[in-house]
Design a protein around this motif. Structure first.
Motif, PDB file in Angstrom:
ATOM      1  N   ALA A 161       9.783   5.314  -8.246  1.00 39.09           N
ATOM      2  CA  ALA A 161      10.306   4.033  -8.715  1.00 39.09           C
ATOM      3  C   ALA A 161      10.615   3.110  -7.546  1.00 39.09           C
ATOM      4  O   ALA A 161      10.318   1.907  -7.579  1.00 39.09           O
ATOM      5  N   ALA A 162      11.214   3.673  -6.478  1.00 36.22           N
ATOM      6  CA  ALA A 162      11.513   2.854  -5.298  1.00 36.22           C
ATOM      7  C   ALA A 162      10.225   2.368  -4.632  1.00 36.22           C
ATOM      8  O   ALA A 162      10.129   1.197  -4.219  1.00 36.22           O
ATOM      9  N   ALA A 163       9.233   3.239  -4.531  1.00 35.32           N
ATOM     10  CA  ALA A 163       7.957   2.831  -3.926  1.00 35.32           C
ATOM     11  C   ALA A 163       7.270   1.768  -4.759  1.00 35.32           C
ATOM     12  O   ALA A 163       6.643   0.849  -4.220  1.00 35.32           O
ATOM     13  N   ASP A 164       7.402   1.865  -6.087  1.00 35.72           N
ATOM     14  CA  ASP A 164       6.783   0.863  -6.951  1.00 35.72           C
ATOM     15  C   ASP A 164       7.451  -0.496  -6.771  1.00 35.72           C
ATOM     16  O   ASP A 164       6.762  -1.523  -6.748  1.00 35.72           O
ATOM     17  N   ARG A 165       8.783  -0.502  -6.634  1.00 32.77           N
ATOM     18  CA  ARG A 165       9.484  -1.769  -6.394  1.00 32.77           C
ATOM     19  C   ARG A 165       9.061  -2.381  -5.066  1.00 32.77           C
ATOM     20  O   ARG A 165       8.837  -3.589  -4.963  1.00 32.77           O
ATOM     21  N   ILE A 166       8.975  -1.547  -4.047  1.00 33.62           N
ATOM     22  CA  ILE A 166       8.558  -2.044  -2.732  1.00 33.62           C
ATOM     23  C   ILE A 166       7.131  -2.567  -2.791  1.00 33.62           C
ATOM     24  O   ILE A 166       6.809  -3.616  -2.214  1.00 33.62           O
ATOM     25  N   LYS A 167       6.274  -1.841  -3.508  1.00 31.16           N
ATOM     26  CA  LYS A 167       4.871  -2.252  -3.607  1.00 31.16           C
ATOM     27  C   LYS A 167       4.751  -3.590  -4.331  1.00 31.16           C
ATOM     28  O   LYS A 167       4.009  -4.478  -3.898  1.00 31.16           O
ATOM     29  N   ARG A 189       0.818  -1.212   0.000  1.00 29.89           N
ATOM     30  CA  ARG A 189       0.000   0.000   0.000  1.00 29.89           C
ATOM     31  C   ARG A 189       0.851   1.261   0.000  1.00 29.89           C
ATOM     32  O   ARG A 189       0.328   2.373   0.119  1.00 29.89           O
ATOM     33  N   ALA A 190       2.173   1.097  -0.101  1.00 32.72           N
ATOM     34  CA  ALA A 190       3.077   2.246  -0.034  1.00 32.72           C
ATOM     35  C   ALA A 190       2.934   3.105  -1.282  1.00 32.72           C
ATOM     36  O   ALA A 190       2.667   2.613  -2.381  1.00 32.72           O
ATOM     37  N   SER A 191       3.121   4.387  -1.116  1.00 32.35           N
ATOM     38  CA  SER A 191       3.082   5.329  -2.238  1.00 32.35           C
ATOM     39  C   SER A 191       4.096   6.432  -1.978  1.00 32.35           C
ATOM     40  O   SER A 191       4.368   6.788  -0.827  1.00 32.35           O
ATOM     41  N   ALA A 192       4.664   6.962  -3.043  1.00 30.25           N
ATOM     42  CA  ALA A 192       5.674   8.014  -2.916  1.00 30.25           C
ATOM     43  C   ALA A 192       5.017   9.371  -2.674  1.00 30.25           C
ATOM     44  O   ALA A 192       3.926   9.655  -3.175  1.00 30.25           O
ATOM     45  N   ALA A 193       5.709  10.222  -1.882  1.00 34.43           N
ATOM     46  CA  ALA A 193       5.209  11.578  -1.643  1.00 34.43           C
ATOM     47  C   ALA A 193       5.273  12.395  -2.929  1.00 34.43           C
ATOM     48  O   ALA A 193       6.218  12.287  -3.711  1.00 34.43           O
ATOM     49  N   LYS A 194       4.254  13.205  -3.154  1.00 37.96           N
ATOM     50  CA  LYS A 194       4.196  13.996  -4.381  1.00 37.96           C
ATOM     51  C   LYS A 194       5.256  15.097  -4.370  1.00 37.96           C
ATOM     52  O   LYS A 194       5.711  15.550  -3.322  1.00 37.96           O
ATOM     53  N   ALA A 195       5.624  15.505  -5.581  1.00 40.51           N
ATOM     54  CA  ALA A 195       6.601  16.589  -5.715  1.00 40.51           C
ATOM     55  C   ALA A 195       5.995  17.898  -5.223  1.00 40.51           C
ATOM     56  O   ALA A 195       4.822  18.203  -5.486  1.00 40.51           O
ATOM     57  N   GLU A 235      13.394  18.612  -7.994  1.00 41.97           N
ATOM     58  CA  GLU A 235      12.294  18.044  -7.221  1.00 41.97           C
ATOM     59  C   GLU A 235      11.560  16.975  -8.013  1.00 41.97           C
ATOM     60  O   GLU A 235      11.182  15.922  -7.476  1.00 41.97           O
ATOM     61  N   VAL A 236      11.371  17.216  -9.307  1.00 42.95           N
ATOM     62  CA  VAL A 236      10.698  16.226 -10.153  1.00 42.95           C
ATOM     63  C   VAL A 236      11.549  14.970 -10.285  1.00 42.95           C
ATOM     64  O   VAL A 236      11.035  13.839 -10.245  1.00 42.95           O
ATOM     65  N   ALA A 237      12.873  15.146 -10.451  1.00 43.94           N
ATOM     66  CA  ALA A 237      13.764  13.987 -10.553  1.00 43.94           C
ATOM     67  C   ALA A 237      13.770  13.183  -9.254  1.00 43.94           C
ATOM     68  O   ALA A 237      13.752  11.941  -9.267  1.00 43.94           O
ATOM     69  N   ALA A 238      13.783  13.897  -8.121  1.00 51.04           N
ATOM     70  CA  ALA A 238      13.741  13.198  -6.831  1.00 51.04           C
ATOM     71  C   ALA A 238      12.423  12.451  -6.663  1.00 51.04           C
ATOM     72  O   ALA A 238      12.387  11.330  -6.134  1.00 51.04           O
ATOM     73  N   PHE A 239      11.307  13.081  -7.106  1.00 54.43           N
ATOM     74  CA  PHE A 239      10.021  12.399  -7.020  1.00 54.43           C
ATOM     75  C   PHE A 239       9.986  11.147  -7.896  1.00 54.43           C
ATOM     76  O   PHE A 239       9.434  10.114  -7.501  1.00 54.43           O
ATOM     77  N   ALA A 240      10.576  11.207  -9.093  1.00 52.12           N
ATOM     78  CA  ALA A 240      10.616  10.035  -9.970  1.00 52.12           C
ATOM     79  C   ALA A 240      11.400   8.903  -9.329  1.00 52.12           C
ATOM     80  O   ALA A 240      11.007   7.730  -9.411  1.00 52.12           O
TER      81      ALA A 240
END
Length: 364
Positions: A158-164, A136-142, A149-154
């Motif tokens: 990607a890390a949250a998607d792998r964990i999910k 259920r994890a999701s990354a914080a929005k930019a 900031e956009v690159a850090a959000f991407a």
């Protein structure tokens, strides 16, 4: 022929050549390996075989000792060896079900049912709960549209998607509820299959599958039987290789090439357990397929109305499961059984009305 004999005959007919794989080969493996270990004189406490003659000598431990012992025994030794394999096949067969149940986590006895089972279940519950949160994890929005900031959000996304995705894969190995978790991973694979295949449609799998199986198509029935056979055989060989690893454990004290036998058996046991797990997950898919394709065939055989949509189907199937699970003498039939759906009943009624109007006889 008694019912027990009839069931045994049908079981042997369905298993076919699997009888030899499930009974003869495991017993042959145990009997021959024990014979080879004793005859090889490889144990640290065993004395080498002394040979008489003009020049007394000793037979080197290992293959040479096995060959010497076998040839010295003569025909009687061969007969005893064959009898040992046959007796082993007869004695090991009834224990196969117990071995599978043990690997599933249905442990009996005070020693296993107490602290070991509780610790194993708690470990799997922790794994389940952690990965249930990960899926259920999701990354914080930019916070801004700046490039950094956009690159850090991407990167975070990607890390949250792998964990999910990892959490989804791990949770898929366990039952839907933590209360159903068993001490072993193989048991959890099978428990998930037995609590999700029919439950998606409101049917309790364990209760309704005996009513569903007579209506399965041959490919689906064979697929389920084949996966169950792989689970049984893999579990049996896991037990055998584990036993072999134990009895060859003293060879580790030799500190030579023969010391690798016990670790080799441990690796083979691990491969068998992994194979049983893979077959258990494939069994879950086959069982789900059986309900996907043939649940309406079961309802037709019960002469029940076919539902119009998924919500209606779930409500009717939940009521049907409760009725089949309880004592039929203490529970009223489901509301859906207020009228049966007989195939061709409307056509027969129409023909009867037409015959009565024309004055012709409606039947013989």
């Amino acid at each position: 022929m008694s019912n027990v004999s009839q069931v045994a005959k049908e079981s042997v007919t369905e298993i076919g050549r699997g009888v030899y794989i499930a009974s003869l080969l495991p017993s042959a493996t145990i009997v021959l390996s024990l014979y080879a270990l004793i005859a090889s004189h490889l144990y640290p406490w065993a004395k080498p075989i002394a040979q008489g003659g003009a020049r007394p000598s000793t037979v080197s431990p290992g293959i040479a000792s096995i060959v010497h012992t076998t040839t010295s025994a003569g025909p009687i030794g061969y007969v005893l060896l064959v009898l040992g394999i046959a007796v082993g096949a007869f004695l090991l067969r009834p224990f196969q079900v117990s071995v599978v149940q043990f690997l599933e986590g249905y442990w009996t006895g005070a020693l296993l049912r107490g602290l070991p089972a509780a610790l194993a279940i708690e470990r799997h519950r922790r794994i389940w709960s952690v990965n249930d949160a990960r899926r259920r994890a999701s990354a914080a929005k930019a916070q801004s549209s700046e490039f950094e900031e956009v690159a850090a959000f991407a990167a975070r996304a990607a890390a949250a998607d792998r964990i999910k995705r990892r959490g989804i894969r791990v949770v898929a190995r366990y039952p839907g509820q933590s209360a159903w978790i068993l001490p072993t991973l193989l048991g959890n694979h099978l428990r998930r299959a037995e609590t999700t295949a029919g439950e998606r449609y409101g049917l309790k799998t364990v209760i309704t599958y005996p009513r569903l199986r007579p209506h399965l198509s041959d490919p689906v029935d064979r697929a389920i039987a084949a996966r169950l056979a792989v689970i049984d055989n893999s579990s049996m060989y896991f037990f055998i290789f584990g036993f072999e690893a134990t009895v060859t454990g003293p060879l580790l004290a030799r500190l030579d090439g023969w010391s690798l036998i016990s670790p080799m058996f441990c690796a083979l046991a691990g491969l068998c357990y992994r194979g049983a797990r893979v077959a258990a997950r494939a069994y879950g898919l086959a069982l789900a397929t059986a309900y996907d394709l043939h649940r309406f065939d079961m309802l037709k055989a019960l002469h029940l109305r076919l539902p119009g949509n998924l919500e209606e189907e779930r409500d009717a199937n939940e009521e049907l499961s409760r009725f089949l699970e309880e004592d039929p003498m203490s529970l009223l039939p489901p509301a859906a059984w207020d009228a049966y759906e007989h195939e061709g009943s409307e056509q027969s009624a129409t023909e009867a009305r037409s015959a009565s109007q024309s004055g012709a006889p409606s039947g013989p």
